[in-house]
Design an enzyme around this catalytic site. Structure first.
Site, PDB file in Angstrom:
ATOM      1  N   HIS A  74      -2.290   0.067   4.535  1.00 19.21           N
ATOM      2  CA  HIS A  74      -3.850   0.056   4.283  1.00 19.21           C
ATOM      3  C   HIS A  74      -4.075   1.344   4.429  1.00 19.21           C
ATOM      4  O   HIS A  74      -4.993   1.710   3.527  1.00 19.21           O
ATOM      5  CB  HIS A  74      -4.482  -1.033   4.887  1.00 19.21           C
ATOM      6  N   GLU A  77      -3.663   3.332   1.957  1.00 18.66           N
ATOM      7  CA  GLU A  77      -4.210   3.392   0.547  1.00 18.66           C
ATOM      8  C   GLU A  77      -5.682   3.891   0.454  1.00 18.66           C
ATOM      9  O   GLU A  77      -6.398   4.813  -0.303  1.00 18.66           O
ATOM     10  CB  GLU A  77      -4.527   1.536   0.311  1.00 18.66           C
ATOM     11  N   HIS A  78      -6.756   3.481   1.093  1.00 18.65           N
ATOM     12  CA  HIS A  78      -7.877   4.547   1.686  1.00 18.65           C
ATOM     13  C   HIS A  78      -8.155   5.935   1.591  1.00 18.65           C
ATOM     14  O   HIS A  78      -8.606   6.605   1.257  1.00 18.65           O
ATOM     15  CB  HIS A  78      -8.314   3.862   3.306  1.00 18.65           C
ATOM     16  N   GLU A 154     -13.520  -3.501   9.491  1.00 17.23           N
ATOM     17  CA  GLU A 154     -12.458  -4.395   8.664  1.00 17.23           C
ATOM     18  C   GLU A 154     -11.741  -5.494   8.706  1.00 17.23           C
ATOM     19  O   GLU A 154     -11.991  -6.379   8.601  1.00 17.23           O
ATOM     20  CB  GLU A 154     -12.142  -3.789   6.980  1.00 17.23           C
TER      21      GLU A 154
END
Length: 448
Positions: A74, A77-78, A154
């Site tokens: 993840h 992905e950023h 997040e």
């Protein structure tokens, strides 16, 4: 950047992926070709408007992370939005927006996807950009530190401040034991804090390659029109010598049946859930894939299902109840049950009522009429998927990223149509007799 529609898309995906060998039908009327570097390109024609959805799917997700480095997929992905030599950091999405489009990305346990919705005449622009960052990502230490902190924040807002998300993490740990599906996609906080820029670059170098990816384009274009665009953009990206092996734990420990209970001051309404490890379309019991879909619909697919009719309408012990099946996984699938107690009732009450319905199902079986009704509802549920370019691209891409073929997807109607009452009972015994399960109970802090 995880998309809000992921749950819906994966639910539809669970309806469409099936075991190999089924007959072909026309759901999306796809076309496909493979570039010399191993990249498979799928075209889903839809000529209603001059718009396309362009998606890149990498066969890597959170379950492929090295031990102790949860959240890496993840975080990467950023990082993919941080630029290349051709695109300055932070400009990728701005360029898409200036061209009248929108973009985003998402990570699951089994795949990572990136997409743009854009006018047909701007398609080559976004293909060039995706091909560029497939091979030429530039990642400064400062950018890495910033985005890692974004993901940590997040996690704080979406998980640590959400009781149901916290309990879901504990439920997955209890259910999956040694399998990497036990780790949250967003990562554990202490492991996120320890991730380094080199971790991200190593992960990128290992998994981000054309021969480990699928491109899906849905909309106003044909395969003949798309092929030269793909060759000019993605075709210039060199392939790795071999697609990377997904080093997963394939064997699970002996079956378990555990219960996890949590109270929390932010909980206003108690709830009861159960997850059961189930066959997926990639396991030795792949023939149960379609029957498990029918079972989930029959048992808990909506207001005419057994669980809703019994718990909500007749007994009034619950205000909601249902079931679901996800067999889209690279490894194992899950069969889920849930219920929310009515006023004056407890999670123990609804749990006992669900279990009683399962016992009745195993003892009395199902009728052919019930099975036919469930199959009709399932097939009706995919009609809308054909009309959505984004939905169709997401369903097909996620299916192929987890091991399905176009023939598998297109043959779904025949697979469901062939399911019998006996098949449904075989599926029921597979998930309700001897399979590993984990039950979660979430209660307000004042509940005894």
């Amino acid at each position: 950047m995880t998309g809000g529609g992921l749950l819906l898309a994966l639910t539809l995906l669970a309806l469409l992926v099936l075991a190999p060998g089924q007959a072909r039908a026309q759901l999306f009327e796809p076309d496909s070709f493979t570039l010399d570097n191993g990249l498979q390109v799928v075209v889903l024609p839809n000529h209603r408007v001059p718009v396309v959805t362009h998606m890149v799917w990498y066969r890597v997700g959170a379950a492929d992370e090295p031990p102790g480095k949860s959240g890496l997929a993840h975080v990467l992905e950023h990082m993919m939005f941080k630029g290349t030599d051709s695109i300055p950091p932070g400009q990728f999405s701005k360029i898409v927006a200036r061209n009248g489009g929108r973009d985003n990305a998402f990570t699951s346990s089994d795949f990572t996807g990136y997409y743009q919705n854009i006018a047909r005449d701007r398609l080559e622009t976004v293909m060039e950009m995706e091909a560029d960052r497939m091979a030429n990502l530039r990642l400064a230490e400062e950018d890495f530190q910033t985005e890692r902190d974004v993901v940590i924040e997040e996690r704080l807002s979406r998980t640590e401040n959400e009781p149901s998300a916290l309990l879901g993490e504990r439920l997955d740990q209890a259910l999956w034991s040694v399998h990497p599906y036990k780790n949250p996609i967003i990562g554990w906080a202490h492991e996120l804090e320890a991730l380094t820029r080199q971790d991200a670059l190593d992960f990128y170098d290992r998994f981000y390659a054309p021969n480990n990816a699928v491109v899906v384009v849905a909309g106003d274009i044909t395969a003949d029109e798309l092929r030269p665009l793909a060759e000019r953009t993605y075709g210039t990206v060199p392939a790795d010598h071999a697609a990377p092996e997904r080093a997963r734990v394939r064997d699970l420990p002996p079956p378990v049946d555990v219960t996890v209970t949590m109270t929390h001051p932010r909980v206003a309404q108690a709830s009861w859930w159960r997850r059961i490890i189930a066959p997926s379309h990639n396991t030795e019991q792949a023939e149960l894939y379609a029957p498990l879909q029918v079972l989930a619909e029959l048992l808990g697919g909506g207001p005419v299902s057994r669980l809703y009719d019994s718990l909500v309408m007749e007994q009034k012990v619950a205000v909601s109840a249902g079931a679901g099946y996800s067999g889209r996984a690279v490894d194992f699938g899950t069969f889920s049950l849930y219920a929310t107690p009515a006023a004056g009732r407890t999670p123990a009450d609804v749990g006992a009522a669900v279990e009683a319905e399962i016992v009745r199902l195993l003892d009395e079986g199902v009728t052919e009429a019930e099975v036919e009704g469930a199959k009709t509802r399932l097939k009706a549920s995919v009609v809308y998927a054909r009309d959505s370019m984004f939905g169709a691209a997401r369903i097909v891409g996620a299916a192929m990223a987890t091991g399905a073929t176009l023939e598998d997807i297109e043959g779904w109607p025949e697979a469901v149509a062939a399911v019998s009452a006996e098949d449904v009972m075989d599926a029921a015994r597979a998930v309700f007799v001897g399979a590993s399960s984990a039950t979660a109970i979430l209660k307000p802090e004042s509940t005894s």
